[in-house]
Design an enzyme around this catalytic site. Sequence first.
Site: not given
Ligand code: FCB
Length: 592
Positions: A118, A175, A220, A264-265, A407, A409, A447, A491, A498-499
């Site tokens: 990223q 991180r 990641h 990660n995730e 993580n 959100y 995150e 984050w 952003e992917w």
């Molecule tokens: C998470 C990801 C991170 C970022 C956030 C917004 O799922 O781990 O890389 O994209 O979302």
Amino acid sequence: MPTETVGDPLADTSRIEYMGGYINEALKAYEVDGVRLKGYTAASLMDSFEWLNGYTVGFGLYHMDFTDPNKPRTPKFSAHFYFQVMKDNGFPTNDDERMLYGEFPQGFLWSTATASYQIEGGWRADGKGLSIWDKFAHTPLRIFENDNGDIACDSYNKIDEDIAILKQLRVNHYRFSISWTRILPDGTKNYINEAGFSYYDRLVNALLAANIQPHVTLYHWDLPLALQNVGGWENDTIVERFSDYADIVFSRLGDRVKLWVTINEPYNVAMVGHGYGVAAPGISFRPGTLPYIVGHNLIKAHAEAWHLYNDKYRAKQNGKVSITINSDWSEPRNPYKQEDIDAARRVIQFYIGWFAHPIFNGDYSEMMKTIIRERSLAAGLTQSRLPEFTPEEIKRIKGTYDYFGFNHYTTVLAFPVEYGNLQHYDGDRILNFIKEEYGNPMIIITENGISERGPVDLKDSHRSYYYEKYINQMLKANLLDGVDVRGYTTWSLMDNLEWATGFAERFGHFYVNRSDPKVPRVAKESVSFYSTIINCNGFPDPASGPHDCMKQEPEGRNLQQNQAQCERPSATTDWGFERTEQRHKKNTEALI
Ligand code: FCB
């Protein structure tokens, strides 16, 4: 307004929004504008004959079943809501939303995060191999506006700039993740790319010189393309490849890096990459099967990396290794309906529990095993789509954690079949869930954040608001409920790729001007907001102020502040925190 005509006739959520909004406006008219308002009447008590519409629309707080000769009246969700408003005589701030003043434990880990693909750019620099994200991003229409990470934030060439903004943020940890193909171009230990490795070496040294501890993620999402070409996470040889990679990184950086995340995730790797297919490698044609195979290998790969560290490095390096699991919190859409309560529990068990249960409690949860087995058999398969661990594997995987990396959100509203999104600060509930379900592990939030789109605006008050609420919920979880939370990571440090949503969605504390060849980082307002929370290690009570920690130094303070940062006591790596149980005891005693 009438109840929606589709879906569950009792779950009239849009009427609740409507009523809540209307009554709140009425309250403002009364309190702010001095309107002599004396009462409010909800229309209607029950669904009834609605003039020209007959019985087709229902305005009632009670649902009527007109086909039943007994004409039963059943309260809709809005009836419960209205009852509460009447009982409270308005909208008092509930305890959940009230601010708690207090501090986090000493040595609390304050951090911010990024990930290699990223931010780094340098996609072919100095012998780096290609990853699945390089390929995905170069495939037309995969990423919004066909953005890619070829240059991204150019962090590969901007160690000094990145350190400067980390200092400005006052974090004591950072991180970041390692790009596997930067150091092992074809994913295997056959060839180590020293030039690529040197980037991480220099970054770690620069962080330590700035008194910022590195928190390093091994994976990641940017899997070596060469490994994807032989099946990637679907092929169980990946477990050994990942171990080889981890071995090299631990051996080279472990003298200085004391905090690690293996993967990660895993949920997103499995589900988004191999189920929905909207992240690399972009596979979506076996959505009910492949994610479970991938998940299985991710869990094993994590466990082997943890054992490797435990057996070969821990005694000498004395660090902590864990996995970072992501999950939304899930609330029943209608808290009075058992179906929705059960659905909310299932969401959590299939989300966080998929990975946390094998690692923290041992094996997949009974709920997951049963539901997937039953559905597989019902679909005519001879066995469950969820692979099984052998008894030896269950034992080997259980306990492979040194902390709970999490993580988080947002929150979803759950009900059978589908779910919708809700912005909510349920940090304390989900942290309590982790405490209860997984044996009170120490938790690091790895995150948490919020994004914006559209024109660039450095006044990101929505971000400060979100962080204030979330961090305060986390403080409540720690002080009032005794949740052993040791660290928090926003984050993200800066706006980045952003992917699949490209550069259009921005999560950063710093705006990155990518149209300027110098790719400068520019502070948004949340920088000083977050740095103040860090500086105060929480939220000092204004009633006992003024507090020195809240005084912001003027802009352009970098030099002076860098100095101060270096003088601050070193962030501990020995985890010498005040024990949570002691704090909890102290705080609950204070409350009594
Ligand atoms: C998470 C990801 C991170 C970022 C956030 C917004 O799922 O781990 O890389 O994209 O979302």
